[in-house]
Design a protein around this motif. Structure first.
Motif, PDB file in Angstrom:
ATOM      1  N   GLY A  47       0.840  -1.186   0.000  1.00  0.00           N
ATOM      2  CA  GLY A  47       0.000   0.000   0.000  1.00  0.00           C
ATOM      3  C   GLY A  47       0.876   1.238   0.000  1.00  0.00           C
ATOM      4  N   ALA A  48       0.235   2.403   0.006  1.00  0.00           N
ATOM      5  CA  ALA A  48       0.981   3.665   0.007  1.00  0.00           C
ATOM      6  C   ALA A  48       0.276   4.670   0.896  1.00  0.00           C
ATOM      7  N   GLY A  49       1.062   5.608   1.408  1.00  0.00           N
ATOM      8  CA  GLY A  49       0.491   6.718   2.154  1.00  0.00           C
ATOM      9  C   GLY A  49      -0.258   7.639   1.198  1.00  0.00           C
ATOM     10  N   LEU A  50      -1.492   7.978   1.519  1.00  0.00           N
ATOM     11  CA  LEU A  50      -2.339   8.774   0.632  1.00  0.00           C
ATOM     12  C   LEU A  50      -1.993  10.257   0.724  1.00  0.00           C
ATOM     13  N   LYS A  51      -1.770  10.873  -0.419  1.00  0.00           N
ATOM     14  CA  LYS A  51      -1.593  12.317  -0.538  1.00  0.00           C
ATOM     15  C   LYS A  51      -2.732  12.859  -1.406  1.00  0.00           C
ATOM     16  N   THR A  52      -3.298  13.983  -1.009  1.00  0.00           N
ATOM     17  CA  THR A  52      -4.453  14.511  -1.740  1.00  0.00           C
ATOM     18  C   THR A  52      -4.123  14.772  -3.207  1.00  0.00           C
ATOM     19  N   ALA A  53      -2.886  15.154  -3.504  1.00  0.00           N
ATOM     20  CA  ALA A  53      -2.499  15.425  -4.891  1.00  0.00           C
ATOM     21  C   ALA A  53      -2.529  14.177  -5.762  1.00  0.00           C
ATOM     22  N   HIS A  54      -2.529  12.999  -5.140  1.00  0.00           N
ATOM     23  CA  HIS A  54      -2.491  11.748  -5.897  1.00  0.00           C
ATOM     24  C   HIS A  54      -3.870  11.111  -6.081  1.00  0.00           C
ATOM     25  N   ILE A  55      -4.900  11.664  -5.469  1.00  0.00           N
ATOM     26  CA  ILE A  55      -6.185  10.961  -5.416  1.00  0.00           C
ATOM     27  C   ILE A  55      -6.744  10.667  -6.802  1.00  0.00           C
ATOM     28  N   ASP A  56      -6.792  11.650  -7.678  1.00  0.00           N
ATOM     29  CA  ASP A  56      -7.346  11.416  -9.010  1.00  0.00           C
ATOM     30  C   ASP A  56      -6.519  10.395  -9.780  1.00  0.00           C
ATOM     31  N   ALA A  57      -5.184  10.459  -9.635  1.00  0.00           N
ATOM     32  CA  ALA A  57      -4.317   9.505 -10.338  1.00  0.00           C
ATOM     33  C   ALA A  57      -4.541   8.087  -9.832  1.00  0.00           C
ATOM     34  N   ILE A  58      -4.722   7.936  -8.525  1.00  0.00           N
ATOM     35  CA  ILE A  58      -4.962   6.607  -7.949  1.00  0.00           C
ATOM     36  C   ILE A  58      -6.285   6.042  -8.445  1.00  0.00           C
ATOM     37  N   LEU A  59      -7.321   6.865  -8.441  1.00  0.00           N
ATOM     38  CA  LEU A  59      -8.637   6.397  -8.855  1.00  0.00           C
ATOM     39  C   LEU A  59      -8.676   6.036 -10.337  1.00  0.00           C
ATOM     40  N   ALA A  60      -7.857   6.720 -11.151  1.00  0.00           N
ATOM     41  CA  ALA A  60      -7.857   6.465 -12.591  1.00  0.00           C
ATOM     42  C   ALA A  60      -6.858   5.400 -13.010  1.00  0.00           C
ATOM     43  N   ASP A  61      -5.996   4.970 -12.112  1.00  0.00           N
ATOM     44  CA  ASP A  61      -4.902   4.058 -12.452  1.00  0.00           C
ATOM     45  C   ASP A  61      -5.421   2.638 -12.696  1.00  0.00           C
ATOM     46  N   ASP A  62      -4.952   2.018 -13.774  1.00  0.00           N
ATOM     47  CA  ASP A  62      -5.297   0.617 -14.022  1.00  0.00           C
ATOM     48  C   ASP A  62      -4.702  -0.302 -12.950  1.00  0.00           C
ATOM     49  N   TYR A  63      -3.559   0.090 -12.404  1.00  0.00           N
ATOM     50  CA  TYR A  63      -2.954  -0.656 -11.289  1.00  0.00           C
ATOM     51  C   TYR A  63      -3.672  -0.266 -10.010  1.00  0.00           C
ATOM     52  N   LYS A  64      -4.328  -1.208  -9.392  1.00  0.00           N
ATOM     53  CA  LYS A  64      -5.062  -0.940  -8.163  1.00  0.00           C
ATOM     54  C   LYS A  64      -4.192  -1.345  -6.978  1.00  0.00           C
ATOM     55  N   ILE A  65      -3.712  -0.351  -6.277  1.00  0.00           N
ATOM     56  CA  ILE A  65      -2.836  -0.602  -5.136  1.00  0.00           C
ATOM     57  C   ILE A  65      -3.596  -1.353  -4.055  1.00  0.00           C
ATOM     58  N   GLY A  66      -2.864  -2.095  -3.208  1.00  0.00           N
ATOM     59  CA  GLY A  66      -3.515  -2.952  -2.228  1.00  0.00           C
ATOM     60  C   GLY A  66      -4.332  -2.215  -1.185  1.00  0.00           C
ATOM     61  N   PHE A  67      -3.809  -1.086  -0.709  1.00  0.00           N
ATOM     62  CA  PHE A  67      -4.522  -0.286   0.287  1.00  0.00           C
ATOM     63  C   PHE A  67      -3.871   1.085   0.368  1.00  0.00           C
TER      64      PHE A  67
END
Length: 306
Positions: A26-46
């Motif tokens: 998993g990764a520590g969530l940063k607000t600047a990354h939220i849209d990139a995480i949601l749109a990423d084909d790679y779904k991180i574990g947590f």
């Protein structure tokens, strides 16, 4: 997404997807990354968040976290409870933490073996405690108070340290293990903290890991560290969270996973935060180790090799 998650309306939901943290990276969530995480084909574990960033009632940060929580398991990591403080647990802060936990229903909640407050003052650091029976009793009492309020077990993280106390009468591994046994909490093993402390104090990280109660570990943290020089000209490592995980820490991680089986593993990067693909790449490195070594681990033994 056609609209940023940070600007989308808050949608009331009867609850989030349930379940434990998966044995993935998993990764520590940063607000600047939220849209990139949601749109990423790679779904991180947590994803993991610092509880103190979400203790307000509303705003963009909560919109973003709600969007993330609807799709990913969540871990909540506290940095301000000051578990080792002689002043006791601040009930207002604990109530705020409980509100975050109730709101987002995380799979895990964790905190540090450290103190950061005294009387009404708060320090922007996680300060160490002496390892002795007096501190043990205090920390166990504080963890019991926290778990009673949250109505769940928490995980306790081993510290990165730069000084040792004359009052210490127990090893860090014995101290942490006894806290877990008396309070019933689980453990969060930060392998970078082990490497930093070992270098700063002149002991071997594998000896520490050999004695650590690995059977109680439910989550692992990995992070980068910075190099400095102390007043005597010796190497000093700083738990900086501002760069990739060091090769030596990856090697220790491989040893641990070969012993414990796959465990939820967080990539921490809190300063000089890069773009999302850099964090994703670090997580994928951890996932590769989990896939390769986790199934072949010495299940049940959980003791690091000499």
């Amino acid at each position: 997404m056609t609209q940023s998650a940070l600007n989308s309306p808050i949608v009331e939901t009867p609850g989030f997807p349930d379940g434990p943290l998966p044995p993935r990276a998993g990764a520590g969530l940063k607000t600047a990354h939220i849209d990139a995480i949601l749109a990423d084909d790679y779904k991180i574990g947590f994803l993991e968040v610092h509880a103190e960033n979400y203790m307000g009632d509303g705003g963009p940060v909560h919109r973003g976290l709600a969007a993330i929580r609807s799709q990913f398991p969540l871990s909540v990591h506290g940095v301000g409870l000051s578990i080792g403080s002689e002043s006791g647990i601040n009930p207002v802060h604990l109530d705020r933490l409980a509100k975050v936990v109730d709101r987002y229903e995380p799979a895990m909640v964790s905190e540090h073996l450290a103190w950061s407050s005294h009387d009404a003052g708060y320090f922007n650091d996680l300060l160490p405690v002496p390892y002795n029976s007096r501190t043990l009793e205090r920390v166990v009492s504080h963890i019991s108070q926290i778990q009673d309020r949250l109505k769940r077990r928490i995980l306790l993280e081993n510290p990165s340290t730069y000084v040792a106390f004359e009052e210490t009468t127990m090893s860090e591994t014995d101290f942490i293990g006894e806290i877990a046994r008396q309070s019933g909490c689980g453990l969060l093993l930060d392998i970078n903290n082990v490497f930093v402390s070992a270098t700063n104090h002149g002991w071997k990280p594998l000896h520490y890991l050999r004695d650590f109660p690995l059977e109680l570990v439910e989550e692992i943290h990995l992070a980068g560290h910075a190099e400095d020089i102390d007043d005597e000209g010796d190497l000093l490592l700083i738990d900086a969270h501002d760069r990739p995980v060091a090769d030596a820490v990856w090697k220790l991680y491989e040893i641990i996973i070969s012993q414990t089986s796959a465990l939820p593993t967080l990539i921490e990067w809190d300063n000089d935060v890069p773009e999302w693909p850099v964090l994703r790449r670090e997580a994928q490195l951890a996932d590769a180790i989990l896939d390769r070594l986790g199934p072949a681990s010495l299940l049940g033994s959980r003791h690091a090799a000499e």
